[in-house]
Motif scaffolding. Structure first.
Motif, short mmCIF file in Angstrom:
data_model
loop_
_atom_site.label_atom_id
_atom_site.label_comp_id
_atom_site.label_asym_id
_atom_site.label_seq_id
_atom_site.Cartn_x
_atom_site.Cartn_y
_atom_site.Cartn_z
N SER A 1 0.84 -1.20 0.00
CA SER A 1 0.00 0.00 0.00
C SER A 1 0.87 1.24 0.00
CB SER A 1 -0.91 0.03 1.23
OG SER A 1 -1.86 -1.03 1.19
N ILE A 2 0.33 2.31 -0.57
CA ILE A 2 1.02 3.60 -0.68
C ILE A 2 0.03 4.69 -0.30
CG2 ILE A 2 2.21 5.22 -2.23
CD1 ILE A 2 2.80 2.75 -4.03
N VAL A 3 0.48 5.65 0.50
CA VAL A 3 -0.36 6.79 0.86
C VAL A 3 0.44 8.07 0.67
CG1 VAL A 3 -1.83 7.86 2.60
CG2 VAL A 3 -1.49 5.39 2.63
N VAL A 4 -0.17 9.08 0.07
CA VAL A 4 0.44 10.40 -0.11
C VAL A 4 -0.48 11.41 0.57
CG1 VAL A 4 1.27 12.11 -1.74
CG2 VAL A 4 1.41 9.67 -2.31
N SER A 5 0.06 12.12 1.56
CA SER A 5 -0.77 13.00 2.39
C SER A 5 -0.21 14.42 2.44
CB SER A 5 -0.84 12.45 3.82
OG SER A 5 -1.53 13.33 4.68
N GLU A 6 -1.12 15.38 2.58
CA GLU A 6 -0.76 16.76 2.89
C GLU A 6 -0.76 16.95 4.41
OE1 GLU A 6 -3.54 19.22 0.67
OE2 GLU A 6 -1.93 19.67 -0.76
N PRO A 7 -0.19 18.06 4.91
CA PRO A 7 -0.11 18.25 6.36
C PRO A 7 -1.46 18.37 7.07
CG PRO A 7 1.50 19.63 5.26
CD PRO A 7 0.61 19.06 4.19
N ASP A 8 -2.54 18.66 6.34
CA ASP A 8 -3.86 18.72 6.97
C ASP A 8 -4.55 17.35 6.99
OD1 ASP A 8 -4.50 18.39 4.31
OD2 ASP A 8 -5.70 20.22 4.13
N GLY A 9 -3.87 16.33 6.49
CA GLY A 9 -4.43 14.98 6.48
C GLY A 9 -5.13 14.60 5.20
N LEU B 1 -3.77 12.82 -1.12
CA LEU B 1 -3.71 13.24 -2.51
C LEU B 1 -3.65 12.05 -3.46
CD1 LEU B 1 -1.30 16.31 -2.63
CD2 LEU B 1 -3.79 16.27 -2.50
N ALA B 2 -3.06 10.96 -3.02
CA ALA B 2 -2.92 9.81 -3.89
C ALA B 2 -2.74 8.57 -3.03
CB ALA B 2 -1.72 9.98 -4.82
N ARG B 3 -3.09 7.43 -3.61
CA ARG B 3 -2.94 6.19 -2.85
C ARG B 3 -2.95 5.00 -3.79
NH1 ARG B 3 -7.65 3.23 -2.05
NH2 ARG B 3 -9.59 4.25 -2.68
N ALA B 4 -2.49 3.88 -3.24
CA ALA B 4 -2.63 2.57 -3.86
C ALA B 4 -2.79 1.59 -2.71
CB ALA B 4 -1.40 2.21 -4.70
N ALA C 1 7.79 -1.82 -11.18
CA ALA C 1 6.55 -1.32 -10.59
C ALA C 1 5.42 -1.47 -11.61
CB ALA C 1 6.70 0.14 -10.19
N VAL C 2 4.24 -1.89 -11.12
CA VAL C 2 3.10 -2.12 -12.02
C VAL C 2 1.84 -1.42 -11.54
CG1 VAL C 2 3.99 -4.28 -12.94
CG2 VAL C 2 2.58 -4.31 -10.87
N PHE C 3 1.98 -0.43 -10.67
CA PHE C 3 0.81 0.24 -10.11
C PHE C 3 0.63 1.62 -10.72
CE2 PHE C 3 4.41 1.46 -7.47
CZ PHE C 3 4.24 2.83 -7.34
N LYS C 4 -0.57 2.11 -10.59
CA LYS C 4 -0.91 3.50 -10.94
C LYS C 4 -1.59 4.11 -9.73
CE LYS C 4 -1.67 7.19 -13.50
NZ LYS C 4 -0.56 8.07 -13.88
N LEU C 5 -1.03 5.20 -9.24
CA LEU C 5 -1.63 5.86 -8.08
C LEU C 5 -3.03 6.34 -8.40
CD1 LEU C 5 1.37 8.01 -6.79
CD2 LEU C 5 0.47 5.93 -5.74
#
Length: 344
Positions: A20-28, A31-34, A333-337
């Motif tokens: 799993s992948i998580v992309v977060s801004e400082p307010d929680g 923005l993107a995930r897998a 890598a074979v994923f797309k966010l």
């Protein structure tokens, strides 16, 4: 979790790694995930920058005139090269302590060159060669400054560990009553949702708009600056953390953890003016899947440009070679966010 990485041999897919992948801004805001952003992840060594915060906020770093390099080694999973062991030893010397005060245990240096040199000279490996020795030295210095017992400083109930837990909770938005376990170096490690780890790194490097108290915010800035100034201390020559930060040229900090967990803090920039936190976990704990997932994530987010990606290609597309050195396949890598927020 979803399939992130494939390992090929010719046209044959030999293995797949989920994560799993998580992309977060400082307010929680994510923005993107897998995969699953709420999957519970053991933090391991990714949280060393957080564990260094009380070293600064307590006043210990200022009282003992800790250098930028010494602060960086407190955040490191280092190779055990002389530059690493000597810097960790300097912290202990400032506290009037010796290597015996450490409770991280000894292991063979990750650097084969350093290990073979010690062996050829008939030496032995000490706790300073432990990749976590800088972190532990920082904890001990904090103990001395606060006039706390240095024995048992790794206990989750020790005041230094309670200060770490409190700082970690503020940055990541979790409760201080969080699942705690024993890390490889005997210090506490935590179980948190992957999204919380991403949030913590976004706040460590980004614009928090008052989410952090002034002391924690200032400590975070000093820690980030130290990591950026001394990437060679965070891992070592050839190690992914070090090479990623070198090639990114001040754009980010990066921290690996055991069992294939990884975190990146992307500093505020034109594309992401508030900064970003990225957290990645490979479900089966396989390290070979980690660097392709990290570099591909940063490529899809357009944090890294073409020349930087080219220089990081050995991490982005690791080769599979046979015993004769012939190219047989790759790790890819074979994923797309998934995102509606990141610009194309």
């Amino acid at each position: 979790m979803q399939i992130l990485i494939e390992v090929t041999r010719g046209e044959i897919i030999e293995s797949r790694h989920r994560g799993s992948i998580v992309v977060s801004e400082p307010d929680g805001k994510i923005l993107a995930r897998a995969g699953d952003p709420d999957s519970i992840t053991s933090t391991r060594s990714t949280i060393k920058p957080f564990q260094a915060i009380p070293l600064v906020t307590s006043g210990a770093a200022d009282r003992f005139d800790i250098t930028s390099g010494e602060l960086a080694i407190a955040c490191a999973s280092h190779n055990g090269e002389p530059i690493h062991t000597e810097t960790a030893a300097q912290i202990l010397e400032r506290a009037g302590l010796s290597e015996s005060a450490l409770l991280c245990g000894a292991h063979r240096p990750y650097s084969e060159e350093a290990a073979k040199k010690i062996e050829s000279e008939g030496g032995s490996f000490t706790q300073l060669h432990n990749n976590c020795s800088g972190k532990h030295a920082g904890m001990l210095l904090t103990c001395v400054h606060r006039e706390l017992a240095t024995s048992g400083y790794v206990s989750p109930e020790h005041p230094v560990q309670r200060a770490i837990i409190s700082a970690f909770a503020r940055l990541t938005g979790v409760s201080e009553d969080l699942p705690t376990a024993l890390d490889g170096c005997s210090a506490p490690t935590f179980g948190v949702p992957l999204r919380s780890l991403a949030l913590g790194f976004s706040r460590l490097v980004g614009v928090t708009d008052g989410a952090l108290d002034p002391d924690t915010s200032e400590a975070a800035k000093r820690i980030v600056a130290a990591m950026l100034a001394h990437p060679e201390l965070i891992g070592g020559d050839g190690e992914f953390d070090t090479e990623l930060m070198r090639e990114a040229r001040g754009k980010l900090i990066a921290k690996i953890g055991a069992e294939a967990v990884y975190s990146v803090g992307v500093l505020p920039c034109d594309r992401y003016p508030r900064g970003l936190g990225v957290a990645i976990k490979i479900e089966d704990g396989t390290k070979r899947a980690l660097s392709p997932a990290v570099v591909e994530t940063l490529a899809q987010l357009r944090v890294l440009d073409g020349p930087e990606l080219k220089r990081l290609d050995r991490f982005h597309h690791p080769e599979v070679r046979n015993y004769r050195g012939i190219l047989a396949g790759e790790v890819r890598a074979v994923f797309k966010l998934e995102t509606d927020s990141v610009s194309p």
